[in-house]
Design an enzyme around this catalytic site. Structure first.
Site, PDB file in Angstrom:
ATOM      1  N   THR A 186     -11.415 141.467  87.555  1.00 57.15           N
ATOM      2  CA  THR A 186     -11.202 142.912  87.515  1.00 57.15           C
ATOM      3  C   THR A 186     -10.341 143.287  88.701  1.00 57.15           C
ATOM      4  O   THR A 186     -10.449 142.684  89.770  1.00 57.15           O
ATOM      5  CB  THR A 186     -12.520 143.695  87.634  1.00 57.15           C
ATOM      6  OG1 THR A 186     -13.132 143.323  88.853  1.00 57.15           O
ATOM      7  CG2 THR A 186     -13.441 143.415  86.493  1.00 57.15           C
ATOM      8  N   GLU A 331     -15.148 143.768  81.736  1.00 59.38           N
ATOM      9  CA  GLU A 331     -16.493 143.206  81.584  1.00 59.38           C
ATOM     10  C   GLU A 331     -17.021 143.311  80.157  1.00 59.38           C
ATOM     11  O   GLU A 331     -18.067 142.758  79.841  1.00 59.38           O
ATOM     12  CB  GLU A 331     -17.473 143.941  82.529  1.00 59.38           C
ATOM     13  CG  GLU A 331     -17.243 143.673  84.008  1.00 59.38           C
ATOM     14  CD  GLU A 331     -16.274 144.651  84.666  1.00 59.38           C
ATOM     15  OE1 GLU A 331     -15.409 145.199  83.953  1.00 59.38           O
ATOM     16  OE2 GLU A 331     -16.378 144.863  85.886  1.00 59.38           O
ATOM     17  N   LYS A 444     -18.570 166.442  92.799  1.00 62.16           N
ATOM     18  CA  LYS A 444     -19.842 167.170  92.777  1.00 62.16           C
ATOM     19  C   LYS A 444     -19.671 168.433  93.589  1.00 62.16           C
ATOM     20  O   LYS A 444     -19.560 168.383  94.810  1.00 62.16           O
ATOM     21  CB  LYS A 444     -20.961 166.298  93.342  1.00 62.16           C
ATOM     22  CG  LYS A 444     -21.752 165.659  92.239  1.00 62.16           C
ATOM     23  CD  LYS A 444     -23.108 165.214  92.680  1.00 62.16           C
ATOM     24  CE  LYS A 444     -23.936 164.867  91.446  1.00 62.16           C
ATOM     25  NZ  LYS A 444     -25.083 164.059  91.754  1.00 62.16           N
ATOM     26  N   TRP A 449     -21.491 168.533  88.375  1.00 62.47           N
ATOM     27  CA  TRP A 449     -20.350 167.650  88.183  1.00 62.47           C
ATOM     28  C   TRP A 449     -19.160 168.361  87.542  1.00 62.47           C
ATOM     29  O   TRP A 449     -19.329 169.132  86.600  1.00 62.47           O
ATOM     30  CB  TRP A 449     -20.748 166.462  87.305  1.00 62.47           C
ATOM     31  CG  TRP A 449     -21.590 165.464  88.023  1.00 62.47           C
ATOM     32  CD1 TRP A 449     -21.906 165.477  89.348  1.00 62.47           C
ATOM     33  CD2 TRP A 449     -22.231 164.317  87.474  1.00 62.47           C
ATOM     34  NE1 TRP A 449     -22.691 164.395  89.660  1.00 62.47           N
ATOM     35  CE2 TRP A 449     -22.911 163.677  88.527  1.00 62.47           C
ATOM     36  CE3 TRP A 449     -22.283 163.757  86.198  1.00 62.47           C
ATOM     37  CZ2 TRP A 449     -23.643 162.505  88.339  1.00 62.47           C
ATOM     38  CZ3 TRP A 449     -23.009 162.596  86.017  1.00 62.47           C
ATOM     39  CH2 TRP A 449     -23.682 161.969  87.076  1.00 62.47           C
TER      40      TRP A 449
HETATM   41  P1  AMP Z   1     -10.492 147.649  83.424  1.00 61.74           P
HETATM   42  O1  AMP Z   1     -11.634 146.738  83.541  1.00 61.74           O
HETATM   43  O2  AMP Z   1      -9.466 147.470  84.490  1.00 61.74           O
HETATM   44  O3  AMP Z   1      -9.891 147.606  82.057  1.00 61.74           O
HETATM   45  O4  AMP Z   1     -11.032 149.129  83.653  1.00 61.74           O
HETATM   46  C1  AMP Z   1     -12.094 149.640  82.892  1.00 61.74           C
HETATM   47  C2  AMP Z   1     -12.237 151.101  83.172  1.00 61.74           C
HETATM   48  O5  AMP Z   1     -11.108 151.821  82.699  1.00 61.74           O
HETATM   49  C3  AMP Z   1     -13.391 151.746  82.461  1.00 61.74           C
HETATM   50  O6  AMP Z   1     -14.617 151.513  83.103  1.00 61.74           O
HETATM   51  C4  AMP Z   1     -12.983 153.213  82.479  1.00 61.74           C
HETATM   52  O7  AMP Z   1     -13.238 153.811  83.729  1.00 61.74           O
HETATM   53  C5  AMP Z   1     -11.495 153.126  82.309  1.00 61.74           C
HETATM   54  N1  AMP Z   1     -11.151 153.365  80.899  1.00 61.74           N
HETATM   55  C6  AMP Z   1     -10.875 152.467  79.951  1.00 61.74           C
HETATM   56  N2  AMP Z   1     -10.567 153.072  78.786  1.00 61.74           N
HETATM   57  C7  AMP Z   1     -10.659 154.403  79.010  1.00 61.74           C
HETATM   58  C8  AMP Z   1     -10.462 155.578  78.207  1.00 61.74           C
HETATM   59  N3  AMP Z   1     -10.072 155.511  76.940  1.00 61.74           N
HETATM   60  N4  AMP Z   1     -10.680 156.768  78.799  1.00 61.74           N
HETATM   61  C9  AMP Z   1     -11.062 156.874  80.086  1.00 61.74           C
HETATM   62  N5  AMP Z   1     -11.239 155.816  80.888  1.00 61.74           N
HETATM   63  C10 AMP Z   1     -11.044 154.588  80.355  1.00 61.74           C
END
Ligand code: AMP
Length: 547
Positions: A186, A331, A444, A449
């Site tokens: 990640t 993940e 917050k 929120w």
């Molecule tokens: P990654 O592991 O780098 O793909 O990041 C995952 C994170 O991207 C998620 O936990 C979200 O915070 C964000 N994310 C992924 N898809 C979306 C979406 N459609 N809308 C908002 N946030 C998203």
């Protein structure tokens, strides 16, 4: 009593084998770094993947070894996925946009034995080769007659020459389906990156679920162009989903600008694509400026960060392209949810349908979701209550590679483990989930929120705004108040007051940002997402006019 069905393991090699047998002459087309177009078939890909697997075995690769890639979306990268995974080793896809120091750290943490790279990344490899003692062989993914020479890289070999050492007699081993097949770190905005390791089982089940009509809806009648990189959560599974259904695959290589994408979409009859919002902005702008229309392109998955409703509208209304909004994480392999309409929605007015499609959607079968408060109590599915989003399922990670960060799961009263996504969301009565924030980014104000995603989506729907980010800034009375940071479109003019007035009537009054700051650019991370940590640092000394 046990059932009496065969225990045939779910293996990634079976996906490509299936495509080679049943869709053998369906094409895989790649734009190469050199700029030319390469085309061959699933049958060709399968044969070369087996030879490559055999070459790795001959070079001493064993089940469980990690083999890294630093590469764009292309046919050789696809061969690496299947050769390495198929033989029982683990294809470790590395994001080349990370800093070389971080790449070296990841290679060492993974203990990669080989690293295969596209020529674009030769300078990165030259910078890290001496710092990565576990890598025995560096493989340049290029034609033999273009093989580079470098005195900074020991054991530098050519991909084609390496592959040629393998035999086409190679047969895929029948592995335990829980064997690892892929590894992706990640991007992690703080601390060191952590690795999610996929299994054959999780990858095949994810591909099955993702291909369904109300998920990605992939088929042998599609020509699919993954814009999302193969180094970002396996291009959302498309290199596995496409062979499963026999879809034509079109790889864009390094050229992700609007013009190159448009040309490839048109010349290869692309029907379907997938990517993060930032790349689509380039394509939309190019198509608009040149008054172009799409011939075959009819739908695209957008995810990775929230798809602004304005982008969804533009695709739909101006270009006739359906947007499928999806949510997921490294993940979670990554697909967790997608927003699609149901039969019962047919009668709704267009605006109500649009509101549903703007959500991150309902869980795929296989993924269980819930929202909880900070004490772990489950919150209602009323579409209003915000909570921490937890998920579980056969393609959700249970722990990070090498146990980094300890046991990440939260356990419920029945002892079942749930993965805390770090996202804050609402879920409505029909099970449609909507992300309001990353928990680290949520504002917050006076104990309540405020969703930064809502504020950002509204800002980018203003015609003068190209990009927007909202961060919480310290306020003596309210703890935190929202600050809107924007990049204007070239040539556009808009004032702070006009932007703040634009929110009137669209959100609760107390959500309105306290101030606006105009900037030339907003910092983006390695996967194209806004780096709010950086932005917060940038505005660390900023004082709100209301404070
Ligand atoms: P990654 O592991 O780098 O793909 O990041 C995952 C994170 O991207 C998620 O936990 C979200 O915070 C964000 N994310 C992924 N898809 C979306 C979406 N459609 N809308 C908002 N946030 C998203």
């Amino acid at each position: 009593m046990q059932g009496l069905m065969m225990d045939m393991p779910l293996l990634v090699s079976s996906l490509l084998q299936h495509a080679a047998r049943h869709y053998g002459d369906n094409e895989i087309v790649s734009r190469r770094i050199e700029g030319d177009i390469h085309r061959y078939t699933y049958a060709d890909c399968h044969e070369r993947a087996r030879r490559l697997a055999d070459a790795f075995v001959r070079s001493g690769t064993a089940v469980g070894d990690r083999i890294a890639t630093l590469a764009w979306n292309g046919y050789r990268h696809m061969e690496m996925y299947y050769a390495v995974g198929g033989l029982g080793a683990i294809v470790h896809t590395i994001n080349p946009r990370l800093h070389p120091e971080q790449i070296a750290w990841i290679v060492n943490h993974a203990g990669d034995t080989h690293l295969a790279f596209d020529m674009t990344f030769l300078p990165i490899v030259e910078a890290i080769a001496s710092k990565c003692p576990t890598v025995k062989t560096w493989i340049a993914m290029t034609d033999a007659d273009r093989q580079p020479k470098s005195d900074k890289i020991p054991n530098l070999v050519n991909y084609e020459e390496f592959l040629a050492q393998g035999s086409t007699d190679y047969r895929w081993p029948e592995l335990d389906e829980r064997t690892g097949c892929g590894l992706c770190y990640t991007s992690g905005t703080t601390g060191n990156p952590k690795g999610a390791m996929y299994t054959h089982r999780s990858t095949v089940l994810h591909a099955y679920a993702a291909a369904l009509p109300d998920a990605m809806g992939a088929s042998a009648r599609d020509s699919i162009l993954p814009v999302v990189p193969m180094f970002h959560v396996n291009a959302w599974g498309l290199p596995y989903i496409c062979p499963l259904v026999g879809a034509k695959l079109v790889f864009p290589g390094p050229q992700l600008d609007g013009k190159s994408l448009y040309e490839l979409i048109e010349s290869e009859g692309v029907t379907y694509s997938a990517g993060v919002p930032t790349v689509w902005a380039g394509l939309l702008q190019y198509a608009r400026e040149n008054k172009l229309r799409f011939g075959t392109f009819n739908r695209t998955v957008i995810g990775g960060s929230a798809c602004p409703p304005a982008m969804m509208k533009a695709f739909n209304e101006e270009f006739g392209v359906e947007v499928i909004h999806a949510w997921g994480m490294t993940e979670t392999s990554p697909l967790g949810s997608l927003s699609r309409l149901q039969l019962k929605h047919d009668k709704l007015p267009a605006e109500a349908k649009q509101k549903i499609l703007e959500k991150q959607g309902h869980a795929l079968f296989g993924i269980d979701m819930k929202i909880v408060d900070d004490e772990g109590n489950e919150l209602p599915w009323d579409g209003k209550t915000f909570g921490n989003l937890l998920v579980r399922g056969p393609w959700v990670m249970k722990e990070y590679f090498r146990g980094e960060g300890g046991d990440p799961l939260q356990y419920d009263v029945d002892g079942r483990g749930w993965f805390p996504t770090g996202d804050v969301a609402t879920i409505d009565a029909d099970g449609y989930m909507q992300i309001t924030d990353r928990s680290k980014d949520v504002i917050k104000s006076g104990g309540e929120w405020i969703s930064t995603i809502d504020l950002e989506n509204l800002a980018v729907s203003h015609p003068a705004i190209m990009q927007a980010a909202v961060i919480g800034v310290h306020h003596p009375k309210w703890d935190e108040r929202p600050l809107l940071v924007v990049v204007k479109r070239p040539g556009a003019e808009v004032t702070r007051e006009e932007l703040l007035a634009f929110y009137e009537g669209k959100i609760a009054k107390w959500w309105t940002p306290d101030d606006v700051q105009f900037v030339d650019s907003i910092p983006l991370g390695a996967t194209g997402k806004i780096l709010k940590t950086k932005l917060r640092e940038q505005f660390a000394d900023y004082k709100l006019p209301t404070a």
